[in-house]
Design a protein around this motif. Structure first.
Motif, mmCIF file in Angstrom:
data_model
loop_
_atom_site.group_PDB
_atom_site.id
_atom_site.type_symbol
_atom_site.label_atom_id
_atom_site.label_comp_id
_atom_site.label_asym_id
_atom_site.label_seq_id
_atom_site.Cartn_x
_atom_site.Cartn_y
_atom_site.Cartn_z
ATOM 1 N N LEU A 18 51.066 87.357 42.787
ATOM 2 C CA LEU A 18 51.972 86.220 42.566
ATOM 3 C C LEU A 18 53.224 86.466 43.397
ATOM 4 O O LEU A 18 54.354 86.490 42.897
ATOM 5 N N SER A 136 60.251 83.438 40.379
ATOM 6 C CA SER A 136 59.371 82.407 39.807
ATOM 7 C C SER A 136 59.628 82.273 38.313
ATOM 8 O O SER A 136 59.811 81.169 37.792
ATOM 9 N N HIS A 140 61.962 79.110 36.760
ATOM 10 C CA HIS A 140 61.291 78.115 35.921
ATOM 11 C C HIS A 140 61.841 78.117 34.503
ATOM 12 O O HIS A 140 62.296 77.106 33.981
ATOM 13 N N THR A 168 53.068 68.841 32.879
ATOM 14 C CA THR A 168 53.370 69.947 33.787
ATOM 15 C C THR A 168 52.140 70.826 33.921
ATOM 16 O O THR A 168 51.169 70.676 33.172
ATOM 17 N N HIS A 169 52.183 71.731 34.882
ATOM 18 C CA HIS A 169 51.085 72.669 35.093
ATOM 19 C C HIS A 169 50.693 73.332 33.769
ATOM 20 O O HIS A 169 51.547 73.671 32.957
ATOM 21 N N GLN A 171 49.832 76.219 32.764
ATOM 22 C CA GLN A 171 50.438 77.489 32.357
ATOM 23 C C GLN A 171 51.965 77.365 32.294
ATOM 24 O O GLN A 171 52.612 77.989 31.448
ATOM 25 N N THR A 327 64.113 73.405 38.785
ATOM 26 C CA THR A 327 64.228 74.813 39.156
ATOM 27 C C THR A 327 65.703 75.193 39.114
ATOM 28 O O THR A 327 66.575 74.349 39.327
ATOM 29 N N HIS B 140 50.298 67.711 37.500
ATOM 30 C CA HIS B 140 51.006 68.681 38.342
ATOM 31 C C HIS B 140 50.517 68.612 39.785
ATOM 32 O O HIS B 140 51.284 68.417 40.719
ATOM 33 N N THR B 168 59.231 77.944 41.388
ATOM 34 C CA THR B 168 58.477 77.297 40.319
ATOM 35 C C THR B 168 57.745 78.359 39.516
ATOM 36 O O THR B 168 57.693 79.529 39.913
ATOM 37 N N HIS B 169 57.207 77.962 38.386
ATOM 38 C CA HIS B 169 56.445 78.875 37.530
ATOM 39 C C HIS B 169 55.402 79.644 38.344
ATOM 40 O O HIS B 169 54.763 79.070 39.230
ATOM 41 N N GLU B 170 55.217 80.898 38.034
ATOM 42 C CA GLU B 170 54.391 81.778 38.872
ATOM 43 C C GLU B 170 52.932 81.309 39.012
ATOM 44 O O GLU B 170 52.294 81.596 40.031
ATOM 45 N N GLN B 171 52.409 80.627 38.021
ATOM 46 C CA GLN B 171 51.041 80.103 38.166
ATOM 47 C C GLN B 171 51.056 78.699 38.770
ATOM 48 O O GLN B 171 50.143 78.329 39.516
ATOM 49 N N ALA B 172 52.073 77.929 38.435
ATOM 50 C CA ALA B 172 52.212 76.619 39.075
ATOM 51 C C ALA B 172 52.334 76.797 40.580
ATOM 52 O O ALA B 172 51.852 75.962 41.358
ATOM 53 N N VAL B 174 50.790 78.841 42.472
ATOM 54 C CA VAL B 174 49.458 78.992 43.072
ATOM 55 C C VAL B 174 48.805 77.617 43.239
ATOM 56 O O VAL B 174 48.241 77.292 44.289
ATOM 57 N N ALA B 175 48.929 76.801 42.208
ATOM 58 C CA ALA B 175 48.374 75.447 42.275
ATOM 59 C C ALA B 175 49.132 74.596 43.293
ATOM 60 O O ALA B 175 48.543 73.755 43.976
#
Lengths: 446, 446
Positions: A18, A136, A140, A168-169, A171, A327, B140, B168-172, B174-175
């Motif tokens: 990540l 990240s 967030h 939102t995403h 996760q 963010t 998302h 952004t969020h660490e998994q978002a 990736v997406a």
């Protein structure tokens, strides 16, 4: 929480990728030219708050410490980085453990422009590769918590349910639930947040359930309400706006009786409707039935409903998108190398070099007066007797998360206490300046 | 991708709790009153595009199909839901498999207000509980891809690198990398996106690496550049704006020679600087050295640089936050129950009942004329001979992901082809109406 980073390696849960590729190419170059093991201080700070905001809320620290423990390069991760890294670097990553120190503002504490929110110290090699993961998570979670805190203030003590997962995403939704709870929300709709972070979960019903009870003869809202009450009890909350709200409320009380727990209104002019529905419920004897409102609520809409008989707010989209500021704008900057203060000099991005500490100065009444940032090697410029407290607490020592790292409930209490210590202008929803002045004291870079 | 949903159960990777609690309490009530097994159609659509946008891009479909395969309730998940569900419902979830059908717009295809982007058919019970997961992923990923496509258009064929992971969020993140690549970005900084989705990865260097080479005698940019070039070769991209850009460029070419791959400028007036740096590079004989710009770029800033000698854009914050529209506003609505069209009637949220299909009508020149939505049970109102193609393709049949589900590369090609078929107004960055009119044809709900 207190665990040794080197003890844990949950296969498949590595957070090491990540990460932005450039962190690892910089590592490779630094290993090659011998600069990798210089002692460095990196700091996280935000150059400014989102436009018009008066404070920010630090969030994500506990998640970060957990993610740090999983920041390991196993074979699957090494196979990826070996595509663009030399063997020496790959071998170095195979044995990677963060062995340095991390201090940070308390999770749930405020931050302002320039606040040194997190201080990461160790060799360049071990610190630089954590940049992406750290930012990240903090960017967030702090964005969500900062927006959520304003909503909680605006709600004036009424119950707040976070229900933004669908916006939102998948996760990010879990982290957003946690950040909202940290900021004072009472519950979340998100079940993974309940599992992972012990956030209390809640839920009402959707229009689909009412529509499901349509027959050849047309809609049958009463059947839907009967089904819900039979399964979930009279304390349930019935969604009354699928067809006609006045009819919906009448049917809801007819089905559940005056002991009905709540009704939810998800559309229309919520203020007007709340008053009408309250009157109608009272007339029907359902004086204790709560009114839950939802539907495109943000902090301004919540505040606008302050005089209305609303018992509870369900907040979705605006919460998980940080209400216009998704963010937090935090950056992770190298500020010191082997004791030498360093800083970038180009336009608009100058940072203040040198490792820093920070104090918050509070009046005897409990109101925050100012934040004072000073060189880490210097004595504190304001004494405890004069109302100053250190803002950076130890989080990691020699690679180990400290025993006393705060829990989510403790962090929630930090923010709750903080919100009554802000200068009163700080809680205004309108656009304004930072609620607390930040002063740099001493040091060559003043 | 073509796998049988019932074959896969990766322990620990369940997506079942990425769900709002009310989906499961509705299930419980529906199981209790016998309505759970009525045949239902749910549809995903967006009531409107983000303010001023002219098209949306469907993204996340492949991720959704993968997540659907992991939507299983094992013991850890059941332990959570048993806190608020009756035993019958818990047992039903233990055996849950989606056995219905799903059709959807191609990933990478456009959507407009009202487009029936996804159609999910099966019993109420098996369909309703997928709402949260479906919307989280599509909202998302579509928000990011929609913003990214505008940036790609604005860049006019220049290289685009996604580097927003820290925002952004660490998994978002990736997406978001995946969605950006789908939309035509060339590479990502995110290594997990490289691993998980085979997105090409790239990276340059950060200011920290230059600052690291500071000594008692002061900054030493040349040492940093030497270190980077030695480790990564002359094809690397050197970051030249840590101190003085003109000096930085001079030093970069002195160290790497005129074969230097690229220089990156991350601050200042990028247009002016790009011209100056191009001239300087050319004067130094580095005529093939590329100029990479980054720093708060969005589609407007990218477009503004069109006349400047920029070779490549690095885009971060605005990409991962959807450039002002971080969520796509899609909803998942029950539209049909046992063949009966259903719809909500309250203010501002009326939906159009009945299962639907959609056609896109294209002129012989290849330009899209309109989108036509019609009742799923009726014949297509425009023929293939007249330029119409069906927009919904089969994604899942009887619970199995179809063999022909598109890959990311195929979806990327769909959007690339699509962008040349939009009416020319559609590619304007300025605020405007939907680029393609959507017409409802036939059916009782016209």
């Amino acid at each position: 929480m207190p665990t040794q980073i080197s003890d844990i390696r949950d296969a498949g849960a590595s957070t090491a990728l990540l990460t932005d590729q450039y962190e690892l190419t910089m590592l490779s170059a630094a290993l090659a030219d011998g600069s990798a093991f210089r002692n460095c201080s990196f700091e996280v700070f935000a150059r400014r708050l989102p436009d018009g905001r008066r404070y920010g809320v630090v969030a994500g620290t506990e998640r970060l410490l957990d993610a740090l423990e999983q920041f390991r390069f196993g074979e699957p991760e090494l196979a990826i980085v070996a595509r663009f890294l030399d063997d020496t670097t790959v071998e170095w990553l195979r044995n990677y453990r963060f062995t340095g120190d991390i201090d940070g503002y308390r999770e749930g504490d405020f931050y302002f422009p320039g606040s040194p929110i997190l201080s990461v110290r160790g060799t360049f090699a071990e610190c630089v590769i954590l940049e992406t993961l750290i930012l990240s998570i903090l960017n967030h979670d702090s964005a969500i918590a900062s927006a959520a805190a304003r909503m909680v203030s605006a709600a004036g003590g009424r119950r707040m349910i976070e229900m933004g997962s669908r916006r939102t995403h998948e996760q990010a939704a879990v982290a957003a639930s946690r950040a909202a709870y940290l900021a004072g929300f009472d519950a979340t709709s998100n079940l993974e947040a309940a599992r992972r972070h012990d956030v209390p979960s809640a839920g009402t019903s959707a229009h689909a359930f009412t529509l499901l009870h349509t027959t050849e003869d047309g809609p049958d809202e009463a059947a839907a309400f009967r089904g819900q009450v039979a399964a979930l009890g009279v304390s349930t909350t019935l969604l009354v706006d699928t067809y006609d709200i006045t009819e919906g409320v009448k049917t809801a009380v007819a089905v559940a009786g005056p002991e009905l727990g709540g009704v939810r209104i998800d559309s229309g002019d919520l203020g007007v409707l709340a008053r009408q529905v309250r009157q109608q419920l009272d007339d029907l004897g359902a004086t204790k039935t709560r009114i839950v409102v939802s539907g495109d609520l943000d902090e301004y809409a919540i505040a606008a409903l302050r005089a209305e008989p609303v018992d509870s707010y369900g907040v979705g989209t605006s919460l998980v998108t940080g209400s216009g500021a998704p963010t937090a704008g935090m950056v992770y900057k190298l500020v010191e190398v082997d004791g030498i203060a360093v800083e970038k000099r180009s336009t608009n991005k100058a940072s203040r070099g040198g490792a820093k500490k920070a104090l918050r100065v509070v009046r005897p009444t409990g109101t925050i007066v100012e934040e004072v940032i000073y060189p880490a090697g210097s004595p504190a410029p304001v004494s405890e007797a004069d109302g100053a407290t250190e803002l950076l607490i130890p989080l990691v020592r020699e690679g180990k998360v400290v025993e006393s790292a705060p829990t989510l409930e403790e962090s929630r209490a930090v923010l709750k206490a903080g919100l009554v210590s802000l200068p009163w202008e700080g809680l205004k929803l309108s656009r304004g300046d930072s609620a607390v002045p930040v002063r740099f004291s001493g040091g060559e870079h003043q």
